[in-house]
Design an enzyme around this catalytic site. Structure first.
Site, short mmCIF file in Angstrom:
data_model
loop_
_atom_site.label_atom_id
_atom_site.label_comp_id
_atom_site.label_asym_id
_atom_site.label_seq_id
_atom_site.Cartn_x
_atom_site.Cartn_y
_atom_site.Cartn_z
N CYS A 199 -7.47 -1.24 3.52
CA CYS A 199 -8.44 -2.52 4.45
C CYS A 199 -9.16 -1.70 5.48
O CYS A 199 -9.48 -0.88 5.95
CB CYS A 199 -7.36 -3.09 4.87
SG CYS A 199 -8.56 -4.29 5.98
N HIS A 212 0.87 -0.77 0.22
CA HIS A 212 -0.04 0.26 -0.33
C HIS A 212 0.86 0.96 0.07
O HIS A 212 1.99 1.49 1.00
CB HIS A 212 -1.21 -0.21 1.32
CG HIS A 212 -1.95 -1.27 0.92
ND1 HIS A 212 -3.12 -0.43 0.40
CD2 HIS A 212 -2.21 -1.81 1.22
CE1 HIS A 212 -3.80 -1.97 0.63
NE2 HIS A 212 -3.73 -2.71 1.00
P1 HMG Z 1 -17.92 -14.05 11.31
O1 HMG Z 1 -19.38 -13.37 11.90
O2 HMG Z 1 -17.29 -14.55 12.57
O3 HMG Z 1 -18.94 -15.28 10.90
O4 HMG Z 1 -17.46 -13.77 10.51
P2 HMG Z 1 -19.35 -16.76 11.86
O5 HMG Z 1 -18.42 -17.85 10.86
O6 HMG Z 1 -19.83 -16.28 13.15
O7 HMG Z 1 -20.50 -16.63 11.09
C1 HMG Z 1 -21.50 -15.78 11.78
C2 HMG Z 1 -23.40 -15.59 9.91
O8 HMG Z 1 -22.33 -14.86 8.92
C3 HMG Z 1 -23.27 -16.62 9.10
O9 HMG Z 1 -25.15 -17.26 9.14
C4 HMG Z 1 -22.73 -17.07 8.55
O10 HMG Z 1 -23.31 -18.49 7.22
C5 HMG Z 1 -22.98 -16.11 7.48
P3 HMG Z 1 -25.92 -16.53 10.35
O11 HMG Z 1 -26.39 -18.22 10.77
O12 HMG Z 1 -26.59 -15.78 11.38
O13 HMG Z 1 -27.18 -16.38 9.19
N1 HMG Z 1 -21.11 -15.33 7.11
C6 HMG Z 1 -20.78 -15.39 5.43
N2 HMG Z 1 -22.14 -14.71 4.40
C7 HMG Z 1 -21.44 -14.58 3.87
N3 HMG Z 1 -20.32 -14.91 3.39
C8 HMG Z 1 -19.21 -15.51 4.32
C9 HMG Z 1 -19.79 -15.14 5.60
N4 HMG Z 1 -18.42 -16.35 7.16
C10 HMG Z 1 -20.09 -16.71 7.80
N5 HMG Z 1 -18.06 -15.63 3.52
C11 HMG Z 1 -16.08 -13.66 8.33
C12 HMG Z 1 -16.19 -14.11 9.76
C13 HMG Z 1 -14.33 -13.83 8.13
C14 HMG Z 1 -16.95 -14.32 7.89
C15 HMG Z 1 -15.80 -11.78 8.57
O14 HMG Z 1 -15.05 -11.80 9.95
C16 HMG Z 1 -15.11 -11.70 7.43
O15 HMG Z 1 -16.32 -10.80 6.26
N6 HMG Z 1 -14.75 -10.20 7.08
C17 HMG Z 1 -13.98 -10.00 6.26
C18 HMG Z 1 -13.09 -8.74 6.70
C19 HMG Z 1 -12.81 -8.30 5.20
O16 HMG Z 1 -13.37 -8.43 3.72
N7 HMG Z 1 -11.39 -7.41 4.77
C20 HMG Z 1 -10.29 -6.67 3.99
C21 HMG Z 1 -10.12 -8.30 2.91
S1 HMG Z 1 -8.41 -8.67 3.82
C22 HMG Z 1 -7.05 -6.84 3.43
O17 HMG Z 1 -7.52 -6.29 2.80
C23 HMG Z 1 -6.44 -7.37 3.26
C24 HMG Z 1 -5.00 -7.76 2.01
O18 HMG Z 1 -5.86 -6.55 1.06
C25 HMG Z 1 -3.57 -7.90 2.23
C26 HMG Z 1 -3.15 -6.06 2.43
O19 HMG Z 1 -3.58 -5.73 2.47
O20 HMG Z 1 -2.61 -6.90 4.16
C27 HMG Z 1 -5.71 -8.68 1.76
MG MG Z 2 -4.09 -4.71 0.52
#
Ligand code: HMG
Ligand code: MG
Length: 293
Positions: A235, A204
């Site tokens: 992020c 970044h």
């Molecule tokens: P959570 O709330 O802990 O999930 O989220 P859970 O497993 O406890 O489930 C809760 C509910 O969410 C359940 O539904 C699941 O089915 C649903 P309910 O039974 O309550 O109806 N659920 C989902 N629904 C759709 N898609 C899914 C999913 N998983 C669970 N995949 C979770 C955990 C990981 C999903 C959440 O924290 C999340 O989505 N985080 C993503 C954050 C993110 O995208 N951050 C940015 C990307 S990383 C980044 O940018 C860095 C990078 O660029 C490198 C760098 O620059 O360093 C890669």
């Molecule tokens: Mg990134």
């Protein structure tokens, strides 16, 4: 051969508040392909309330036009995300984890230790479906919550990801704090254990060090670099994280160094300019600004 992974549609857009319609994202994919981009991280199968901009992941991915020379990639955080991804033609997945505890917790709601089995399951099952999986390690060079990150911790996480079966690890400077000496130190250490083909870099450009860090990485032998159109990015769970290294700036440097990528800079800039119109704001790429004041 240097491989440029375009992360603008995913890392670039994930922090944008203005919702971009799916058909505009589709057009963006097509324009990137026309400009010669071959590796495109299209979206994330994360929870839609965690990253609202990417809530259309299923629709966007299922409508992708398959082009034989192009690899579509997407982030997959867990089993639920994998199930969604497997219903689409996305070629390659990426799992992600942070090197710092607090960022990992804020980003994916789990401790680092709790995250490993989740990723292990994703990688194992993806491989059963003949899908390659990349591993991202975030906050490699610094954490927005904890500051300095121990290189030993980064090495340990990389080892565990490799043991799971990821084919490559992208080292993320999530908040753009890395300086060239730090990049060299980290890469020198990691290249003792992994080959240069197994490592990628993801800078970044928050403090303007993205390009020089990319240059140092090339000197260390790295051949895969992530970048984002126009320098979009950040992020949502890392306060202060701004845009990725801009693809235009990276391509300008590579062109000048005589390194061929097959990417047409002029077309790329036309595409970012078009994206600026869609977003209603100017993007930060310096090379883009030299084309369009
Ligand atoms: P959570 O709330 O802990 O999930 O989220 P859970 O497993 O406890 O489930 C809760 C509910 O969410 C359940 O539904 C699941 O089915 C649903 P309910 O039974 O309550 O109806 N659920 C989902 N629904 C759709 N898609 C899914 C999913 N998983 C669970 N995949 C979770 C955990 C990981 C999903 C959440 O924290 C999340 O989505 N985080 C993503 C954050 C993110 O995208 N951050 C940015 C990307 S990383 C980044 O940018 C860095 C990078 O660029 C490198 C760098 O620059 O360093 C890669
Ligand atoms: Mg990134």
């Amino acid at each position: 051969m240097i491989q440029v992974v375009e992360v603008g549609l995913r890392d670039g857009l994930q922090n944008e508040k203005l919702m971009i319609p799916t058909h505009v994202k589709q057009r963006l994919v097509q324009r990137l392909i026309n400009a010669g981009i071959k590796e495109i991280e299209v979206t994330s199968f994360v929870h839609p309330t965690w990253v609202p901009q990417l809530a259309d992941a299923d629709l966007l991915a299922s409508q992708l036009h398959i082009d034989p020379g192009v690899t579509y990639r997407a982030l997959v955080p867990n089993r639920k995300g994998l199930e969604r991804a497997l219903r689409t033609p996305i070629h390659e997945y990426a799992v992600f984890i942070s090197a710092s505890e607090t960022h990992n917790q804020k980003n994916i709601n789990k401790s680092i230790e709790e995250t490993f089995p989740v990723l292990q399951e994703v990688v194992a099952e993806a491989k059963q479906h003949q899908k390659r999986v990349r591993g991202y390690v975030s906050t490699v060079f610094g954490c927005p919550y904890e500051g300095k990150v121990d290189l030993k911790q980064v090495v340990m996480i990389c080892e565990r990801l490799m043991d799971m079966g990821v084919y490559e690890i992208s080292l993320g400077d999530t908040i753009g704090v890395a300086t060239p000496n730090q990049v060299k130190e980290a890469l020198t250490e990691l290249l003792r254990q992994f080959s240069s083909e197994q490592l990628a870099v993801h800078f970044h450009d928050t403090r303007g060090t993205g390009l020089v860090n990319a240059y140092v990485s090339l000197e260390c032998g790295i051949t895969t670099l992530d970048s984002s159109l126009g320098g979009l990015g950040g992020c949502p769970y890392a306060p202060g994280a701004t845009g990725n290294l801009a693809t235009e700036d990276l391509i300008y440097m590579l062109d000048g160094m005589g390194i061929k990528t097959g990417i047409n800079l002029e077309e790329l800039c036309q595409t970012s300019h078009w994206l600026e119109e869609q977003l209603g704001k100017k993007l930060s790429s310096k090379v883009l600004r030299s084309y369009f004041q």
